[in-house]
Design a protein around this motif. Structure first.
Motif, short mmCIF file in Angstrom:
data_model
loop_
_atom_site.label_atom_id
_atom_site.label_comp_id
_atom_site.label_asym_id
_atom_site.label_seq_id
_atom_site.Cartn_x
_atom_site.Cartn_y
_atom_site.Cartn_z
N VAL A 21 9.17 12.16 -24.42
CA VAL A 21 10.56 12.57 -24.19
C VAL A 21 10.87 12.56 -22.69
O VAL A 21 11.87 11.99 -22.24
CB VAL A 21 10.82 13.98 -24.78
N MET A 22 10.00 13.19 -21.90
CA MET A 22 10.23 13.24 -20.46
C MET A 22 10.18 11.85 -19.84
O MET A 22 10.97 11.52 -18.94
CB MET A 22 9.18 14.14 -19.79
N LEU A 23 9.27 11.03 -20.34
CA LEU A 23 9.14 9.67 -19.81
C LEU A 23 10.40 8.86 -20.10
O LEU A 23 10.98 8.21 -19.21
CB LEU A 23 7.92 8.99 -20.45
N ARG A 24 10.87 8.92 -21.34
CA ARG A 24 12.07 8.18 -21.75
C ARG A 24 13.31 8.67 -21.01
O ARG A 24 14.11 7.87 -20.50
CB ARG A 24 12.29 8.35 -23.25
N LEU A 25 13.50 9.98 -21.00
CA LEU A 25 14.70 10.52 -20.37
C LEU A 25 14.76 10.16 -18.89
O LEU A 25 15.83 9.85 -18.35
CB LEU A 25 14.76 12.03 -20.55
N ASN A 26 13.62 10.20 -18.23
CA ASN A 26 13.60 9.85 -16.81
C ASN A 26 13.80 8.36 -16.58
O ASN A 26 14.44 7.96 -15.61
CB ASN A 26 12.29 10.34 -16.17
N TYR A 27 13.25 7.55 -17.48
CA TYR A 27 13.48 6.10 -17.36
C TYR A 27 14.96 5.77 -17.53
O TYR A 27 15.55 5.04 -16.73
CB TYR A 27 12.65 5.35 -18.41
N HIS A 28 15.57 6.31 -18.58
CA HIS A 28 16.99 6.03 -18.82
C HIS A 28 17.87 6.63 -17.73
O HIS A 28 18.90 6.06 -17.38
CB HIS A 28 17.40 6.56 -20.20
N LEU A 29 17.45 7.77 -17.18
CA LEU A 29 18.20 8.35 -16.06
C LEU A 29 18.18 7.41 -14.86
O LEU A 29 19.21 7.17 -14.22
CB LEU A 29 17.61 9.71 -15.67
N CYS A 30 17.00 6.87 -14.57
CA CYS A 30 16.89 5.93 -13.45
C CYS A 30 17.76 4.70 -13.68
O CYS A 30 18.46 4.23 -12.76
CB CYS A 30 15.43 5.50 -13.25
N MET A 31 17.74 4.18 -14.90
CA MET A 31 18.58 3.03 -15.23
C MET A 31 20.06 3.37 -15.03
O MET A 31 20.82 2.57 -14.47
CB MET A 31 18.32 2.62 -16.68
N THR A 32 20.43 4.57 -15.43
CA THR A 32 21.83 4.99 -15.30
C THR A 32 22.25 5.10 -13.84
O THR A 32 23.27 4.55 -13.43
CB THR A 32 22.05 6.34 -16.01
N ILE A 33 21.45 5.83 -13.05
CA ILE A 33 21.86 6.07 -11.67
C ILE A 33 21.83 4.80 -10.83
O ILE A 33 22.62 4.64 -9.89
CB ILE A 33 21.00 7.16 -11.00
N ILE A 34 20.94 3.88 -11.18
CA ILE A 34 20.88 2.62 -10.44
C ILE A 34 22.14 1.79 -10.71
O ILE A 34 22.80 1.31 -9.78
CB ILE A 34 19.61 1.82 -10.82
N HIS A 35 22.48 1.65 -11.98
CA HIS A 35 23.57 0.72 -12.32
C HIS A 35 24.96 1.33 -12.19
O HIS A 35 25.93 0.60 -11.99
CB HIS A 35 23.34 0.15 -13.72
N GLN A 36 25.08 2.65 -12.28
CA GLN A 36 26.42 3.21 -12.15
C GLN A 36 26.92 3.14 -10.71
O GLN A 36 28.13 3.25 -10.46
CB GLN A 36 26.48 4.65 -12.67
N ALA A 37 26.01 2.90 -9.77
CA ALA A 37 26.42 2.74 -8.37
C ALA A 37 27.28 1.50 -8.18
O ALA A 37 28.03 1.39 -7.20
CB ALA A 37 25.19 2.68 -7.46
N SER A 38 27.18 0.55 -9.11
CA SER A 38 27.99 -0.67 -9.00
C SER A 38 29.48 -0.35 -9.10
O SER A 38 30.32 -1.14 -8.65
CB SER A 38 27.59 -1.68 -10.07
N GLY A 39 29.82 0.80 -9.66
CA GLY A 39 31.22 1.19 -9.75
C GLY A 39 31.86 1.44 -8.39
O GLY A 39 33.09 1.56 -8.29
N ARG A 40 31.04 1.53 -7.35
CA ARG A 40 31.58 1.71 -5.99
C ARG A 40 32.01 0.40 -5.35
O ARG A 40 32.62 0.41 -4.28
CB ARG A 40 30.52 2.36 -5.09
N CYS A 41 31.67 -0.71 -5.98
CA CYS A 41 32.03 -2.01 -5.40
C CYS A 41 33.54 -2.11 -5.23
O CYS A 41 34.30 -1.80 -6.15
CB CYS A 41 31.53 -3.15 -6.29
N LYS A 42 33.96 -2.56 -4.07
CA LYS A 42 35.40 -2.69 -3.80
C LYS A 42 36.05 -3.67 -4.76
O LYS A 42 37.20 -3.49 -5.17
CB LYS A 42 35.62 -3.12 -2.35
N ALA A 43 35.30 -4.72 -5.13
CA ALA A 43 35.84 -5.71 -6.07
C ALA A 43 36.17 -5.06 -7.41
O ALA A 43 37.16 -5.40 -8.06
CB ALA A 43 34.83 -6.84 -6.27
N TRP A 44 35.33 -4.12 -7.81
CA TRP A 44 35.55 -3.42 -9.09
C TRP A 44 36.76 -2.48 -8.97
O TRP A 44 37.63 -2.45 -9.84
CB TRP A 44 34.29 -2.63 -9.44
N VAL A 45 36.81 -1.75 -7.87
CA VAL A 45 37.90 -0.80 -7.68
C VAL A 45 39.24 -1.51 -7.58
O VAL A 45 40.25 -1.07 -8.13
CB VAL A 45 37.65 0.05 -6.40
#
Length: 454
Positions: free
Chosen positions: A304-328
């Motif tokens: 559980v801890m392994l999965r939750l932390n893996y998916h958290l890392c995936m989330t925080i890495i890729h949600q940063a793309s929402g800051r791209c000016k092209a997206w905004v």
């Protein structure tokens, strides 16, 4: 609590301390995950704490006494330890009373020379506040722990072959254990709070402990298995990825990156995360996505801890793309790449909730504050996705996920919840219900506007 009757110098009954030390020794699982003391060295700490008058302090004794009280405060919250303690006829531990006594002694501890006892005490208090959900105190204790570790050189991986004294080698090894506990918590805390980490990778030797990779994925939760050494609360390599993600995507300097630089960092971090995932033995390896149709025959708190932390890392890495000016600004060109990155972030959040629901039967009691961050982070990511794309075909499904999550979180976290935490849990439940209400309003409004425009 009667503050007038509170004697900060008063130590717990020595017999009670001995029982908890024995229980901690016998719980190999907890020693693997939380190597907060070396039980052999800790005997010296206990001896120092209880020697001479208990109504006064000699130099160095404050750290020893706080260490003993911090040990009791923390380990008495660990379910496996309490199961063993239940075999003995002793009174329950008053966590709040002990924590208050520790606070009274803190000025004395900080005036003493940094020592293994003081680091152990601060680290255990950090873990206690983490398990209690007291983020303010957690921040303070984590920062003090880090400074003490730096003072003692625990951020460096000293060549122990040059330490001739066996006791010295033992102390150095325990100091490194404390460093890794604090390191993993520090990286998690930075992502939870958005505040800069206290421990920076540039100032640390991050050489993994000897034999760590060989034991990291043994059957950690088997108390009958031989004790091969600590594995710590979080996977150390995953904590390093968290540190890098914060530095490259969420630090002050990272906000100056161009779209191209930001996407490059995201790609490199994603590659690093995938490299880590593939290095995990197949038995424990998280799948990139998890749904109700997916199965995992190896579910445990460790998975559980392994999965939750893996998916958290995936989330925080890729949600940063929402800051791209092209997206905004809605520019074409980069939109497809950013959209796919954002979609990965949302899918990882869905996977977190799905896995937690599937694994609820293995989640131990008393982990409300330890785990609640993961589903809440996932829910907020999904909620924001609904607000951004209310007409998306997945929005209705995600809305139902918010509904299911409310029931699931109630089932998992309300079990044997201490009375002091019931009110906090109610606030969380109400917050999720409000997210669901707002998301439903956004979807209904978007569809109504579309029908009106046809």
């Amino acid at each position: 609590m009667n503050m007038e009757a509170l004697n900060p110098l008063e130590l717990p009954d020595l017999g009670t301390v001995r029982v908890y030390i024995e229980a901690y020794k016998r719980s190999k699982v907890m020693r693997r995950i939380f190597p907060v003391v070396d039980t052999e060295l800790f005997e010296e700490t206990v001896s120092t704490a209880y020697k001479q008058s208990l109504s006064s302090l000699t130099y160095g004794q404050a750290s020893a006494r706080v260490c003993v009280m911090a040990f009791l405060t923390f380990v008495s919250r660990l379910p496996p330890v309490n199961e063993i303690v239940g075999e003995f006829p002793i009174a329950p531990i008053d966590h709040n009373m002990l924590a208050t006594r520790v606070m009274f002694l803190m000025p004395q501890v900080l005036q003493e020379t940094a020592s293994l006892d003081s680091v152990q005490a601060m680290t255990m208090l950090t873990l206690f506040e983490l398990s209690s959900g007291n983020m303010r105190a957690l921040n303070y204790y984590a920062a003090v722990s880090a400074r003490l570790i730096f003072m003692l050189g625990g951020n460096l991986n000293s060549d122990q072959t040059f330490i001739k004294d066996p006791r010295g080698r033992q102390k150095q090894e325990q100091l490194r254990n404390l460093f890794w506990i604090c390191y993993t918590i520090d990286k998690d805390l930075a992502l939870r709070t958005g505040q800069p980490p206290t421990i920076t990778d540039e100032n640390c030797d991050l050489t993994l402990p000897a034999g760590y990779l060989d034991r990291a994925f043994l059957d950690i939760e088997d108390d009958d298995a031989p004790f091969h050494g600590p594995v710590f609360p979080f996977d150390l390599r995953l904590s390093m990825i968290k540190a890098r993600a914060h530095r490259e995507l969420y630090s002050v300097s990272s906000f100056q990156k161009s779209d191209a630089e930001l996407l490059k960092s995201i790609r490199e971090l994603d590659d690093g995360l995938e490299e880590w995932r593939l290095s995990v033995p197949p038995k424990w390896r998280p799948t990139m996505s998890f749904s109700s149709e997916t199965s995992d025959t190896n579910m445990s708190m460790h998975s559980v801890m392994l999965r939750l932390n893996y998916h958290l890392c995936m989330t925080i890495i890729h949600q940063a793309s929402g800051r791209c000016k092209a997206w905004v600004q809605g520019q074409s060109g980069m939109m497809d790449g950013v959209s796919s990155s954002m979609a990965l972030s949302v899918e990882a959040s869905r996977s977190s909730l799905c896995y937690l629901e599937a694994a609820e039967h293995v989640v131990v009691d008393g982990v409300f504050w330890t785990l609640i961050f993961y589903p809440m982070s996932a829910l907020l990511t999904i909620f924001c996705s609904i607000l951004q794309n209310p007409l998306d075909p997945h929005s209705r499904e995600d809305l139902e996920r918010l509904n299911v999550a409310t029931v699931m979180i109630d089932r998992i976290f309300s079990r044997k919840l201490p009375e002091s935490e019931v009110e906090h849990f109610k606030l969380v439940a109400d917050f999720i219900l409000e997210l669901k209400r707002l998301a439903e309003c956004a979807i209904d409004k978007a569809w109504a506007e579309q029908r009106a425009g046809q």
